[in-house]
Structure formats: structure tokens, C-alpha cells
Design an enzyme around this catalytic site. Structure first.
Site, PDB file in Angstrom:
ATOM      1  N   CYS A  77       0.788  -1.244   0.000  1.00 52.62           N
ATOM      2  CA  CYS A  77       0.000   0.000   0.000  1.00 52.62           C
ATOM      3  C   CYS A  77       0.819   1.293   0.000  1.00 52.62           C
ATOM      4  O   CYS A  77       0.847   2.017  -0.995  1.00 52.62           O
ATOM      5  CB  CYS A  77      -0.951  -0.006   1.193  1.00 52.62           C
ATOM      6  SG  CYS A  77      -2.039  -1.419   1.208  1.00 52.62           S
TER       7      CYS A  77
ATOM      8  N   HIS B 249      -1.899   6.412   2.067  1.00 53.84           N
ATOM      9  CA  HIS B 249      -2.008   5.421   3.149  1.00 53.84           C
ATOM     10  C   HIS B 249      -1.965   6.196   4.469  1.00 53.84           C
ATOM     11  O   HIS B 249      -1.123   7.108   4.609  1.00 53.84           O
ATOM     12  CB  HIS B 249      -0.853   4.429   3.082  1.00 53.84           C
ATOM     13  CG  HIS B 249      -1.027   3.266   4.004  1.00 53.84           C
ATOM     14  ND1 HIS B 249      -1.812   2.178   3.700  1.00 53.84           N
ATOM     15  CD2 HIS B 249      -0.547   3.052   5.241  1.00 53.84           C
ATOM     16  CE1 HIS B 249      -1.784   1.321   4.724  1.00 53.84           C
ATOM     17  NE2 HIS B 249      -1.042   1.827   5.662  1.00 53.84           N
TER      18      HIS B 249
END
EC number: 3.1.6.13
Lengths: 95, 422
Positions: free
Chosen positions: B51, B105
Site C-alpha cells: 500500500c 495510506h
């Protein structure tokens, strides 16, 4: 020429064998970096030593390699790297 | 001549298991409809299959070796360089930039602020029900609540009676309604959480994928010649209660085959649930008559292994974890401008029998990279394309390491088109 187009990806590892943090090693624990180059014909990856302090990969210290040919092995199940003795990482392909 | 708006849709952990990428199992009619009006890149790849590093890479247009983020624990502006981001660049070019859901993120890698105020005109929105994502809200066979990997829920039963992506869609539509009357163009990024684990989705979507129809991955065993260093031992899913209860051996498993099929079933169900959210968002864009003035970019941060090579999750360099969906709808370029009242994105219910076959749109097969998103969005919006980065480029705030993909958008047959967007 589509054959000249390359997509690069990379993934870090803390060790040569799977361990509890192999998926998500913290920067300080990264010892190896897997660099992949993808072309329309093949996928070539070398797993090389990586110094997390200097952010330096050492392409002459190759821990392992992978080579898959897209046409004959689209699912990447037959690693041909050793058959081809790995060879030098083509410098022209370094991102 | 007005600046085009931009709607960037980023889906967490979505592999190319979509109808428009040739997947025969998954029902994704709304994303397929977007594809039929878009230019779809068949071979797009993330720079790292996890991510935060992937998101920081494509949102700054720099590779991980430049952002120096391979984990989750550093903020590029402090750790590597004060690199501009895509939203920041649009903001500096007169756009109102808005973030809904998971774009950056969360945490250290975006300075605990989604890189505000640099990237966003207003504080980013995060759905309140997100805090229950990893709590015990999954009803097990014992009737108790667990924190499972497989988590089909009765939405009425879960805390707040809603799910994060539903809330994100509602918020995004609310913002579109507000921006409709704004004199400034908008850059709205919507980050959906599913199909990231846990597979927590409205349980009715399971009916789309009867277990008896779910096969194993075509190559479910660890390949003989795979170097040990390359193998991803999928430690994250092992933490979940239902997986832990299986006592799977580390590192190679395997997961019992019936559970493998259940994981695949829930991943596909999560994708169809996600598809409905995208469908509601795009039909609202239509209803607000914003379709002819808004570029839509659709992608994900990386793929997800569904048992291929005996692996699950991301964390590797295989195609199944690095290949991503990538498509761009550009009004008047990838599709003719909708006529007054015409809808390009009417909502499709994945439960409807396969609605009329959705025509594929335009495709490019060349290999491209997510790091190209920055220059390509800038070019499509008519902004100056950031210059190529020198090597090294830590000192450069604005430059790009990816190719500009604009050349793929010049279709011969549109040259005569009356509505070519110039």
C-alpha cells in the site's frame, strides 16, 4: 517499439528465507531488494543485496534470480533463470 | 475551454479481476461500463506491491528508490525530498482538491494528515465506520462475533449500520453536488477500501459466487524453481481468527482447499460490492451533468494473489500482485460527449442477469507503470507536464520519473469527430 517498453517493480526482503516479517520488513531490516523488469516478452527479477543505510543496491551480489517468458509461461510457474545462468543484469535496464 | 475536472478513483488491493480485463467470473458491470467509455491499459504495473510505498510512488510520480519508502514508516518530505504530489500540483493550478477515503495510506507515510495541507484544499474525509473494520464484527458459525478474514455481514447489524465504502460514496456525491456550482474546477480523489482485507461486505454479494462454482487458482502450488527469497509467506491473513484456527504451517501452508475457495469467493464478492459503489458514484456524476466536463481515472495501488504460486495477498513481484487496472475516461476524447440528457454511466445492478453485453472501449497493450499517472493526468487536464527527473532528483520538488501516456489517447477515428475535446 513496444518491445522496448519496460515496467519496473521492486520488493524488499529481510532474509533469503521466508520469516515472520518477510512481507513487510521495516527499512532497517531490509537486506535484499528484488528488482523486476517487465517487457512484453519476459519478466526478469534479480534479488540483490541492499544497504538500508545508504539506500544502495549491490547488483553484483545476486542472491537469486527469476526469469519467466510471457508467451510460454504466462502464469510465471517455470523459473528459467538458472537455465540461462542469470547473466549480467542488463545495465541498460536499470531503472 | 474551461478546465476539466478530475475524478480519481483508487481501489485498495484490486487486481485485474474485472469483466473489462477478461475475467469470466467476476460481475463488475459498472466498472466495465466505465471501461467501455475509456482508454484501458491492459498491462499497467505498480512499482511496489504494498500500500504505502505504491501510493506515495504514484502520487508523487517518483519510484520507491527515490521516495525511499519501502515500508510504512517514513514521510517522503522529511525522509527523501519535498516532492510535489498530483493533488498538490492541481491545487497549485487553480483546482479545489478533495480527498475521500483511502487515497494516501494513513499514518506516518502521509504525515498522519494525508499530506495536508500540501495536497488538499480541505481536510480529507475518512468514513467513521472504518474504525470497526478490524474489530469483532464477523458472525462466526458459532454465532459469536470474530475478527475474521472472511466477513460477510448483515449491514443492519454492524456498528453504525453502514460500511466505510458506502459512507465514502455518499460523501463523494455530496462533494460533487457542492462543486457543481463552484466556479473552480475540482480534483476529487476517492479511495475505496475494499477488496482490501478483511473481506467485510454485505453478505448478499456472496450469492453472486456460489461456492460450487469457485475454482482454485490455476497454479495453486509453490513452483519448484521459485527462489525462497521471492516467496511471500502471507503473514497478514494468518493473523485473522478464522485463518489462525486452521493452524496452517508456516511458511508454505497450504491453506485447506475448501478455505482457499472461500477466500476467492469473498474476494470476488468484495469486488462486486465495490463495483456497486463505483456505479452509484458515476451515475451521480451523470445526474449532476458533470460527465462531459470531468476526466475519470480508475486504478488500484497493487494487485492481490488468490492462491497463485501457493501465495496470498500482495508482497511480491509476481504479475498477479503488481498488475493493476488502469483506465481513463476523457470527455470528447475516449468517448463522444454525452448529448443533453444522455447518460454515459447509468447504474447497473450486478444481480441483474448479465445486462446487455457492455461494449469494450479503447485499449492499449503496451506495458505502462503507475508512476506515469502524474504526467498523464497533468497532460489530459491541459496542465504543463512536469519535466523528467534528473538522476538523482532528491533536490527536485517537481519532476516525474514516469512516461507521459498522452500519445495513447490520440485515436485516428476521432480526428474528424465533431466533439473532439481540443
Amino acid at each position: 517499439n513496444p518491445r522496448e517498453l519496460i515496467a519496473y517493480s521492486q520488493y524488499p526482503r529481510p532474509a533469503d528465507s521466508p520469516q515472520w516479517d518477510s512481507d513487510k520488513p521495516s527499512l532497517k531490516d531490509i537486506k535484499i531488494m528484488g528488482y523486476s523488469i517487465r517487457t512484453i516478452d519476459y519478466r526478469y527479477t534479480v534479488w540483490v543485496s541492499f544497504d538500508p543505510k545508504e539506500f544502495q543496491a549491490n547488483f553484483s551480489d545476486i542472491h537469486a534470480g527469476e526469469l519467466y517468458f510471457v508467451d510460454s509461461d504466462p502464469l510465471q510457474d517455470h523459473n528459467m533463470y538458472n537455465e540461462t545462468q542469470g547473466g549480467e543484469f542488463p545495465q541498460s535496464s536499470v531503472p | 475551454t474551461d478546465a476539466l475536472n478530475v475524478l480519481l478513483i483508487i481501489v485498495d488491493d484490486l487486481r485485474t479481476s474485472l469483466g473489462c480485463y477478461g475475467d469470466k467470473i467476476v460481475r463488475s458491470p459498472n466498472i466495465d461500463q466505465l471501461a467501455s467509455n475509456s482508454l484501458l491499459f491492459q498491462n499497467a504495473f505498480a512499482q511496489q506491491a504494498v500500500c504505502a510505498p505504491s501510493r506515495v510512488s504514484f502520487l508523487t510520480g517518483r519510484r520507491p528508490d527515490t521516495t525511499r519508502l519501502y515500508d510504512f514508516n517514513s514521510y517522503w518530505r522529511v525522509h527523501a525530498g519535498n516532492f510535489s504530489t498530483i493533488p498538490q500540483y492541481f491545487k497549485e493550478n487553480g483546482y479545489v482538491t478533495l480527498s475521500v477515503g483511502k487515497v494516501f495510506h494513513p499514518g506516518i507515510s502521509s504525515n498522519h494528515s494525508d499530506d495536508s495541507p500540501y495536497s488538499w484544499s480541505f481536510p480529507p474525509y475518512h468514513p467513521s465506520s472504518e474504525k470497526y473494520e478490524n474489530t469483532k464484527t464477523c458472525r462466526g458459525q458459532d454465532g459469536e462475533l470474530h475478527a475474521n478474514l472472511l466477513c460477510p455481514v448483515d449491514v443492519a447489524d454492524v456498528p453504525e449500520g453502514t460500511l466505510p465504502d458506502k459512507q465514502s460514496t455518499e460523501e463523494a456525491i455530496r462533494l460533487l453536488e457542492k462543486m457543481k456550482t463552484s466556479a473552480d474546477p475540482f480534483f476529487l480523489a476517492v479511495g475505496y477500501h475494499k477488496p482490501h482485507i478483511p473481506f467485510r461486505y454485505p453478505k448478499e454479494f456472496q450469492k453472486l459466487y456460489p461456492l460450487e462454482n469457485i475454482t482454485l487458482a490455476p497454479d495453486p502450488h509453490v513452483p519448484h524453481g521459485l527462489p525462497a527469497v521471492a516467496y511471500n509467506p502471507w503473514m497478514d491473513i494468518r493473523q485473522r481468527e478464522d485463518v489462525r484456527a486452521l493452524n496452517i504451517s508456516v511458511p508454505y501452508g497450504p491453506i485447506p482447499v475448501d478455505f482457499q475457495r472461500k477466500i476467492r469467493q469473498s474476494y470476488f464478492a468484495s469486488v462486486s460490492y465495490l463495483d456497486t459503489q463505483v456505479g452509484h458514484l458515476l451515475s451521480a456524476l451523470d445526474d449532476l451533468q458533470l460527465t462531459s466536463s470531468t476526466i475519470i481515472a480508475f486504478t488500484s495501488d497493487h494487485g492481490w494473489a488468490l492462491g497463485e504460486h501457493g501465495e496470498w495477498a500482495k508482497y511480491s513481484n509476481f504479475d498477479v500482485t503488481t498488475r493493476v487496472p488502469l483506465m481513463f475516461y476523457v470527455p470528447g476524447m475516449t468517448a463522444s460527449l454525452p448529448k443533453a440528457g444522455e447518460k454515459l454511466f447509468p447504474y447497473h445492478d450486478p444481480f441483474d442477469p448479465v445486462s446487455e453485453l457492455i461494449e469494450p472501449g479503447r485499449r492499449a497493450t503496451d506495458l505502462v507503470e503507475l508512476v506515469s499517472l502524474f504526467p498523464t493526468l497533468a497532460a489530459l487536464a491541459g496542465l504543463q507536464v512536469p519535466p523528467r527527473c534528473p538522476r538523482p532528483s532528491f533536490h527536485m520538488e517537481l519532476c516525474r520519473e514516469g512516461r507521459n501516456l498522452l500519445k495513447y489517447f490520440w485515436f485516428r477515428d476521432l480526428e474528424e469527430g465533431p466533439d473532439l475535446y481540443s
